[in-house]
Design an enzyme around this catalytic site. Structure first.
Site, PDB file in Angstrom:
ATOM      1  CG  PHE A  38       3.593  -9.644  -6.141  1.00  0.00           C
ATOM      2  CD1 PHE A  38       4.479 -10.140  -5.347  1.00  0.00           C
ATOM      3  CD2 PHE A  38       2.834  -8.530  -6.067  1.00  0.00           C
ATOM      4  CE1 PHE A  38       4.446  -9.426  -3.931  1.00  0.00           C
ATOM      5  CE2 PHE A  38       2.756  -7.982  -4.760  1.00  0.00           C
ATOM      6  CZ  PHE A  38       3.505  -8.307  -3.662  1.00  0.00           C
ATOM      7  CB  ALA A  84      -5.209   0.858  10.863  1.00  0.00           C
ATOM      8  CE  LYS A 134       2.452  -4.249   7.133  1.00  0.00           C
ATOM      9  NZ  LYS A 134       2.961  -3.058   6.496  1.00  0.00           N
ATOM     10  NE  ARG A 146      -0.121   4.543   8.747  1.00  0.00           N
ATOM     11  CZ  ARG A 146      -0.503   3.398   8.943  1.00  0.00           C
ATOM     12  NH1 ARG A 146      -0.592   2.840  10.211  1.00  0.00           N
ATOM     13  NH2 ARG A 146      -0.185   2.486   7.929  1.00  0.00           N
ATOM     14  CE  LYS A 181      -2.306   1.039   3.780  1.00  0.00           C
ATOM     15  NZ  LYS A 181      -1.890  -0.366   4.135  1.00  0.00           N
ATOM     16  CD1 TRP A 240       8.523  -3.119  -4.543  1.00  0.00           C
ATOM     17  CD2 TRP A 240       9.696  -4.195  -6.344  1.00  0.00           C
ATOM     18  NE1 TRP A 240       9.604  -4.081  -4.123  1.00  0.00           N
ATOM     19  CE2 TRP A 240      10.440  -4.536  -5.132  1.00  0.00           C
ATOM     20  CE3 TRP A 240       9.923  -4.668  -7.576  1.00  0.00           C
ATOM     21  CZ2 TRP A 240      11.286  -5.254  -4.960  1.00  0.00           C
ATOM     22  CZ3 TRP A 240      11.199  -5.319  -7.585  1.00  0.00           C
ATOM     23  CH2 TRP A 240      12.016  -5.794  -6.400  1.00  0.00           C
ATOM     24  CB  THR A 261       4.958  -0.001  -2.644  1.00  0.00           C
ATOM     25  OG1 THR A 261       5.876  -0.564  -1.402  1.00  0.00           O
ATOM     26  CG2 THR A 261       6.053   0.137  -4.162  1.00  0.00           C
ATOM     27  CG  PHE A 290      -3.401  -3.018   9.061  1.00  0.00           C
ATOM     28  CD1 PHE A 290      -2.291  -3.963   8.734  1.00  0.00           C
ATOM     29  CD2 PHE A 290      -3.039  -2.666  10.314  1.00  0.00           C
ATOM     30  CE1 PHE A 290      -1.159  -4.415   9.360  1.00  0.00           C
ATOM     31  CE2 PHE A 290      -1.921  -3.029  11.135  1.00  0.00           C
ATOM     32  CZ  PHE A 290      -1.024  -3.946  10.879  1.00  0.00           C
TER      33      PHE A 290
END
Length: 545
Positions: free
Chosen positions: A370, A273, A105, A94, A71, A398, A73, A301
């Site tokens: 991906f 979140a 993560k 954030r 998200k 990405w 990215t 999230f």
């Protein structure tokens, strides 16, 4: 294939003074932290008071896997793409917490060729904001125990102190502790708890405060516990709020950095979140809206958590509303939600789309691509979006940076120019607290009913009697399922949402409702990311992602 940190370390950054100039920030308003980071000082706000706000784009996501779905990215890549297309855009994010960075993560500065830099600094301490929040939080905790030790003139009930200590790391051993052991000189023994710093009410207050005075007032309104008569005791009564505000005098100012393509980024505040309201600070978002024609922000999230709180908490308190919502998903996440089957997992995407439609804001789905994704899988997800009558775009940010997000950026630009946002919150704040909890659980989570455990019900009734029934609800729930059971994937239904505990955050001005077994102090996994982190004799960091 290069790692995220290798890509970031090979980038030539521009001096932060140049980034500030490109963003329309005069040098007199920046306080540099080295060559590539800066605080934006408070004086800038007065100069922008009469400037019209730009457009606001919210980036949210479907229910994630433990590794996240990119998200941030996509948020970074979209900002870069908009600038490539000649738009005056700024990104507001954030600050990363050391908890997930050292846990499972990883960092939260984007990835691949859509990152915010200096990546190591941002993920590891940054400008010290989170440490300042921890210091302010723990100063209040120490003043509570000192007040009791020195005679307890406020008659604080040591059995009913609700304020928790905090640390910005995952440490399950600190969930339940005893303080004050070792005799009278060490204070009165009592049971205590730690939360992760990003779950502290001080973090929420910093992100919801409009200025330093508002910050101090909100800190003063924090309820630390109750006296022997059952009446609330505030930080103001302990004369703690002034000193807490002093510790946060720099932390309240947004931080300016840049992307790999030199797009300006305001990074400020970092509430989770799943256990807090999951949005960056009001001050950073509103500054972005004054500086740029398009501001891109994110909410943590899945949309059932971050976006719901953005719409129902932040928008009201900041007096803002988004013009477009970007819903990020991946084939990986959809398969995960379908227990390996994409056809089953798209139910999660459909549910999030249906929920976002409740708020009346135009939606575009961004599939974060991906390398393992097949054309047939992509086309299938695209067809689902068309059936739901929402736009669909592929994101390759990405791998390609801003160039991989131009189709998404063009879709957003077109929507900003042609689609009308009819934003409306989910519930009326004048509803009772229990009615608001039920509204979120049944409308967004799709629970068939809500069960509030007796202890939580008693606390809700007390909060109502204290005069806080008009506060919004901040649901604390796992991020993997619409239900309070993290294994109930996809589009869960026919379940009961259980409220085990409620907490009043009178300073942040919301009520937290904790569901299921959600933790406000996470633990480390069997093999934490911290095991991979290292630094060489030249000071080069490796293993950060």
């Amino acid at each position: 294939m290069k790692t995220d940190i290798q890509i970031a370390q090979e980038t030539t950054m521009l001096p932060i003074t140049q980034i500030a100039k490109a963003a329309g920030i005069a040098e007199e308003f920046i306080d540099p932290y080295g060559k590539y980071k800066a605080k934006i000082n408070n004086d800038i706000y007065k100069t922008l008071e009469n400037k019209k706000d730009g457009k606001l784009v919210l980036v949210t996501a479907t229910s994630p896997t433990p590794a996240g779905e990119g998200k941030t990215t996509v948020t970074v890549g979209l900002g870069q793409a908009l600038c490539r297309l000649g738009k005056n855009a700024i990104i507001t994010l954030r600050e990363p917490s050391l908890g997930p960075c050292m846990g499972i993560k990883g960092g939260a500065a984007g990835g691949g060729y859509s990152q915010v830099v200096p990546m190591e600094d941002i993920n590891l301490h940054f400008t010290g904001d989170i440490h300042a929040i921890g210091a302010a939080n723990n100063l209040l905790a120490s003043m509570i125990d000192n007040h009791i030790h020195q005679g307890n003139t406020l008659n604080i009930d040591v059995r009913n102190i609700t304020w928790k200590r905090c640390v910005d790391l995952n440490d399950r051993a600190l969930r339940e502790v005893v303080v004050g052991l070792g005799g009278p000189l060490n204070g009165m023994p009592r049971q205590d708890n730690f939360v992760i710093t990003v779950a502290s009410e001080v973090m929420a207050i910093l992100c919801l405060a409009t200025d330093l005075e508002d910050l101090k007032n909100k800190l003063g309104n924090i309820i630390i516990g109750y006296n022997l008569n059952g009446e609330p005791v505030s930080a103001k009564e302990l004369n703690a709020h002034g000193a807490m505000a002093v510790l946060l005098k720099d932390a309240i100012n947004p931080n300016l950095v840049q992307t790999l393509e030199h797009t300006p980024v305001l990074i400020h505040g970092g509430p989770f979140a799943n256990i807090a309201h999951g949005c960056n600070s009001i001050r950073a978002t509103k500054l972005g809206l004054k500086l740029a024609d398009i501001t891109i922000t994110e909410a943590g999230f899945g949309a059932d958590l971050g976006a719901e709180k953005f719409f129902d908490i932040k928008c009201d308190k900041a007096n803002i509303s988004p013009d477009v919502v970007v819903l990020v998903t991946t084939i990986r996440a959809l398969k995960h939600n379908g227990h390996g089957e994409l056809e089953e997992g798209v139910s999660n995407l459909v549910r999030h789309i249906e929920n976002l439609k409740i708020y009346g804001v135009p939606i575009v789905v961004a599939l974060n691509k991906f390398s393992a994704d097949t054309e047939s899988e992509i086309e299938f997800v695209k067809s689902i979006c068309h059936k739901q009558q929402v736009k669909f775009e592929l994101s390759e940010v990405w791998e390609k940076g801003g160039a991989g997000g131009e189709d998404l950026a063009n879709a957003v630009i077109n929507m900003l120019e042609t689609d009308q946002s009819n934003y409306k919150p989910l519930y009326d704040l004048q509803l009772s607290l229990e009615e608001k909890i039920n509204k979120i659980a049944t409308s967004i989570y799709r629970a068939k009913s809500v069960y509030i455990e007796p202890k939580a019900k008693k606390e809700l009734d007390k909060i109502e009697k204290m005069g806080y029934s008009h506060f919004p609800i901040c649901m604390a729930k796992n991020q993997y399922s619409f239900s309070d059971d993290p294994t109930n994937l996809g589009a869960a239904e026919d379940f009961i949402t259980t409220i085990k505990e409620v907490r009043i955050m009178a300073g942040a001005e919301f009520v937290v409702a904790l569901t299921g077994s959600v933790m406000v102090m996470p633990g480390l996994p069997k093999k934490p990311s911290a095991e991979n982190l290292d630094i060489d004799k030249e000071g080069i960091v490796t293993g950060l992602f």
